[in-house]
Design an enzyme around this catalytic site. Structure first.
Site, mmCIF file in Angstrom:
data_model
loop_
_atom_site.group_PDB
_atom_site.id
_atom_site.type_symbol
_atom_site.label_atom_id
_atom_site.label_comp_id
_atom_site.label_asym_id
_atom_site.label_seq_id
_atom_site.Cartn_x
_atom_site.Cartn_y
_atom_site.Cartn_z
ATOM 1 N N CYS A 2 0.887 -1.223 0.066
ATOM 2 C CA CYS A 2 -0.169 -0.165 -0.045
ATOM 3 C C CYS A 2 0.718 1.279 -0.056
ATOM 4 C CB CYS A 2 -1.061 -0.201 1.359
ATOM 5 S SG CYS A 2 -2.124 -1.184 1.419
ATOM 6 N N TRP A 74 -2.796 -2.845 -1.700
ATOM 7 C CA TRP A 74 -2.450 -4.342 -2.078
ATOM 8 C C TRP A 74 -3.080 -5.201 -0.877
ATOM 9 C CZ3 TRP A 74 -0.068 -8.331 0.909
ATOM 10 C CH2 TRP A 74 0.616 -9.416 -0.078
ATOM 11 N N GLY A 99 -0.983 -1.257 6.239
ATOM 12 C CA GLY A 99 -0.496 -2.286 7.223
ATOM 13 C C GLY A 99 -1.753 -3.048 7.523
ATOM 14 N N GLU A 486 8.641 -15.489 -9.531
ATOM 15 C CA GLU A 486 8.178 -14.219 -9.452
ATOM 16 C C GLU A 486 7.663 -13.631 -10.534
ATOM 17 O OE1 GLU A 486 10.279 -11.822 -6.080
ATOM 18 O OE2 GLU A 486 11.849 -12.337 -7.577
ATOM 19 N N HIS A 502 17.409 -37.057 -3.004
ATOM 20 C CA HIS A 502 16.455 -37.237 -2.030
ATOM 21 C C HIS A 502 15.008 -36.724 -2.127
ATOM 22 C CE1 HIS A 502 19.916 -38.835 0.166
ATOM 23 N NE2 HIS A 502 20.653 -37.532 -0.222
ATOM 24 N N LYS A 602 6.638 -4.858 -3.521
ATOM 25 C CA LYS A 602 7.855 -4.434 -3.493
ATOM 26 C C LYS A 602 8.428 -4.607 -2.176
ATOM 27 C CE LYS A 602 12.106 -3.102 -5.270
ATOM 28 N NZ LYS A 602 12.941 -4.475 -5.410
HETATM 29 C C1 G6P Z 1 9.164 -8.720 -1.434
HETATM 30 C C2 G6P Z 1 9.924 -8.374 -2.634
HETATM 31 C C3 G6P Z 1 11.293 -9.299 -2.957
HETATM 32 C C4 G6P Z 1 12.231 -8.775 -1.735
HETATM 33 C C5 G6P Z 1 11.471 -9.087 -0.344
HETATM 34 C C6 G6P Z 1 12.358 -8.756 0.722
HETATM 35 O O1 G6P Z 1 8.964 -10.089 -1.310
HETATM 36 O O2 G6P Z 1 9.219 -8.595 -3.897
HETATM 37 O O3 G6P Z 1 11.866 -8.784 -4.019
HETATM 38 O O4 G6P Z 1 13.322 -9.679 -1.905
HETATM 39 O O5 G6P Z 1 10.235 -8.546 -0.167
HETATM 40 O O6 G6P Z 1 12.409 -7.542 0.713
HETATM 41 P P1 G6P Z 1 13.560 -6.316 1.422
HETATM 42 O O7 G6P Z 1 12.838 -4.836 0.931
HETATM 43 O O8 G6P Z 1 13.307 -6.485 2.902
HETATM 44 O O9 G6P Z 1 14.906 -6.788 0.888
#
Ligand code: G6P
Length: 607
Positions: A2, A74, A99, A486, A502, A602
């Site tokens: 968001c 989101w 949040g 992704e 395994h 993101k």
């Molecule tokens: C989201 C993003 C990822 C990222 C992860 C951790 O899932 O899509 O690309 O690796 O968050 O984010 P950060 O900002 O803590 O590295």
């Protein structure tokens, strides 16, 4: 995740609010909305889907006014529909929220029992009703906030507009980020400085628990105990110019190609080129008493941490525990005195990682943070901040932040090794010299872009793909698989190559491509044996190795991708490049939304 903007000013706000939302589009969202105040009315416009749908809605039904709030949502509670889109409103106010209000069910039941009716499935709407109850009972907005905020549990940022107070917005933050922007006769609220960059560079970062009353003349800030406080105004470095893709079709590709430059830029802050020594930015920080390291992160940043575990153990001989943040907090980890807790995050705002950081801080650990946003919550709460210098990363799938994290972590491992007497000057010089080769070798890896693009059609039809690697290339296999799922929505698994027999070997047939990461070196023969096990079962292998490795084991593979021959220390930085390019070109071949893949965000600011 968001995104919030708010403006209380003297000129029309709607276009500028939408511009703020556009700057946060990269975070990922699935609906958007605005609410302005005009001649005593709340004017609310919302639309599911892309921001362009809201723009179309606003063209048909304008939203005039000099005060307003806006939001990209989101979805967490409730589907991404118009009814669930923010702002949420009652007769007297509208609000936007980032949040989760964790106790919303109990609050909602109590509100329903008191006769309030709800329009949405969201947790947010309870706040609108709680605030309205107080206003209807005769409290001022300021008094109502003091009554309602203590009732909310969870992590949230809120901005509220009041129909009867057109020259005021109230904002609050607990856990989720919110910043204040200072303009000429206008005040702004936003999720980050980037969202406000075209409006102002004068920013105040709110502390945990702060809430604010914003008017055109400025802000009054209060702490969690409602005491008036002063927070500094700082000059933001976020660029006012819209971040653009240049000549690249996607931000992700641009960011992949930026890596030699930004990794070199990052390394300049961690090594001294004159005498080839390692030097952390806070060089005088005392790390000598550290006996154990706990690494915590999410997503791609977690995989950078997994690579670092190999380096820290190998070079510094320090024991390292590593966990994904969402598991870490709830498994009651043992945190002994003398421990360093290391958090890795591009955004510095990921809710689970931030919560883990606070848990470790409360347990007396020294807090180190590797972050790409130096003004983020994690960066500000660190004892030792180790910034990456990747510049803003817009593509949801992390690329350049990952390799910059690796550069910082390699330097950190070397620094620990030196301080602990595990590396003499000659060995330190050698390590630094190899690290400094990384940008050039990454550029050499990028030269294979056309070749990788040409093989995307081999992977694009697959339903499942396996990635195999050994040693520090195992986390890279995990990262390669994550990148592919992704952005191309193909199911992919990363596996330690020795572990394949395994379980995953049962999946092998000619329909499951297997990507093998095997730089020539001490682990090569073993990885190649695992690769032969795949081939013996009809599996089709894409081998990523150097000329020597391909000459030895490339025959009969579905395809090979030749990397430059590099020192094992920098192999993860160099081999990250073909992982990223392969995922990118497969996604393009499938026609997915590369920069904003479905359902992803993101900066994940909810737990
Ligand atoms: C989201 C993003 C990822 C990222 C992860 C951790 O899932 O899509 O690309 O690796 O968050 O984010 P950060 O900002 O803590 O590295």
């Amino acid at each position: 995740m968001c995104g919030i903007t708010g403006i209380v000013g003297k000129q029309q706000v709607v276009d500028r609010l939408v511009d703020g939302l556009r700057r946060m589009e990269y975070r990922g969202y699935d609906s958007a909305g605005v609410c302005t105040i005009d001649r005593g009315q709340l004017i609310r416009r919302r639309a599911p889907g892309k921001l362009s749908n809201l723009v179309t809605e606003l063209a048909e039904n304008p939203a005039p006014g000099t005060t307003g709030i806006a939001h990209t949502r989101w979805a967490t509670h409730g589907a991404p529909t118009r009814a669930n889109a923010h702002p949420h409103a009652t007769d007297c106010l509208a609000l936007v929220h980032n949040g989760i209000i964790e106790n919303f069910r109990a609050l909602r039941e109590a509100l329903v029992a008191r006769g309030r009716s709800f329009e949405s499935d969201t947790d947010t709407e309870v706040v609108a009703h709680l605030m309205s109850e107080q206003i209807e009972a005769g409290l001022s907005p300021e008094e109502a906030v003091k009554v309602v905020l203590p009732q909310l549990r969870g992590a949230f940022a809120l901005v509220i507009a009041f129909r009867s107070c057109p020259d005021m917005l109230i904002g609050a933050r607990v856990g989720s980020p919110l910043v204040v922007g200072h303009g000429e006769g206008e005040t702004y609220l936003g999720s980050d400085a980037l969202a406000l960059a075209s409006l102002t560079q004068q920013i105040t970062y709110l502390d945990e628990g702060d809430w604010v009353i914003a008017t055109p003349g400025g802000v009054r800030i209060f702490d969690k105990d409602n005491r008036p406080v002063t927070r500094p105004v700082v000059a933001s470095e976020a660029s006012a110019a819209a971040i653009d893709k240049g000549d690249y079709p996607h931000f992700m590709l641009k960011e992949i190609f930026e890596q030699p430059t930004v990794v070199a830029q990052t390394l300049r802050n961690y090594v001294r080129q004159t005498d080839l020594s390692v030097a952390l930015p806070q060089f005088d920080f005392d790390l000598s008493g550290i006996t154990r390291i706990t690494i915590v992160a999410c997503g791609t940043s977690y995989y950078a941490g997994l690579v670092a575990k190999y380096w820290l153990e190998q070079f510094a001989r320090l024991p390292v525990d590593i966990d994904v943040a969402s598991e870490f907090r709830y498994r009651d980890p043992v945190l002994e005195p003398g421990g360093l807790a290391l958090f890795i995050s591009q955004s510095g705002e990921t809710a689970d990682t931030l919560a883990a950081l606070r848990h470790c801080k409360a347990a007396g650990q020294t807090i180190a943070v590797v972050a790409n946003v130096p003004t983020s919550s994690m960066a500000r709460e660190a004892d030792l901040l180790l910034p990456t210098h990747a510049g803003p990363e817009i593509g949801v799938a992390s690329t350049k932040a990952f390799t910059c994290q690796l550069a910082v972590l390699a330097a950190l491992a070397a620094n620990f090794a030196v301080r602990r007497g595990r590396l003499d000057r000659a060995a330190e010089r050698e390590i630094v010299a190899h690290l400094l080769e990384a940008p050039e070798q990454m550029a050499a890896a990028l030269a294979h872009d056309d070749e990788i693009a040409a093989m995307a059609h081999l992977i694009a039809p697959a339903r499942d793909v396996l990635y195999l690697g050994r040693g520090p290339d195992y986390p890279l296999a995990l990262e390669g698989a994550l990148k592919l799922k992704e952005i191309s929505y193909i199911h992919a698994e990363g596996y330690a190559s020795g572990e394949m027999k395994h379980g995953p070997i049962a999946l092998i047939d000619e329909a499951v491509p297997v990507i093998v990461l095997a730089p020539s070196g001490p682990l090569f023969e073993k990885t190649v044996s695992n690769m032969q096990e795949v081939r013996a079962r009809g599996g089709r292998v894409v081998l990523i190795s150097d000329a020597e490795g391909i000459a030895e084991a490339g025959e009969g593979c579905l395809a090979t991708i030749e990397m430059p021959k590099v020192h094992p220390l920098i192999a993860p930085l160099v081999y990250a490049v073909p992982m990223q390019l392969l995922a990118y070109h497969v996604a393009c071949a499938k026609g997915t939304d590369v920069d904003q893949p479905r359902n992803l965000a993101k900066s994940v600011t909810v737990e």
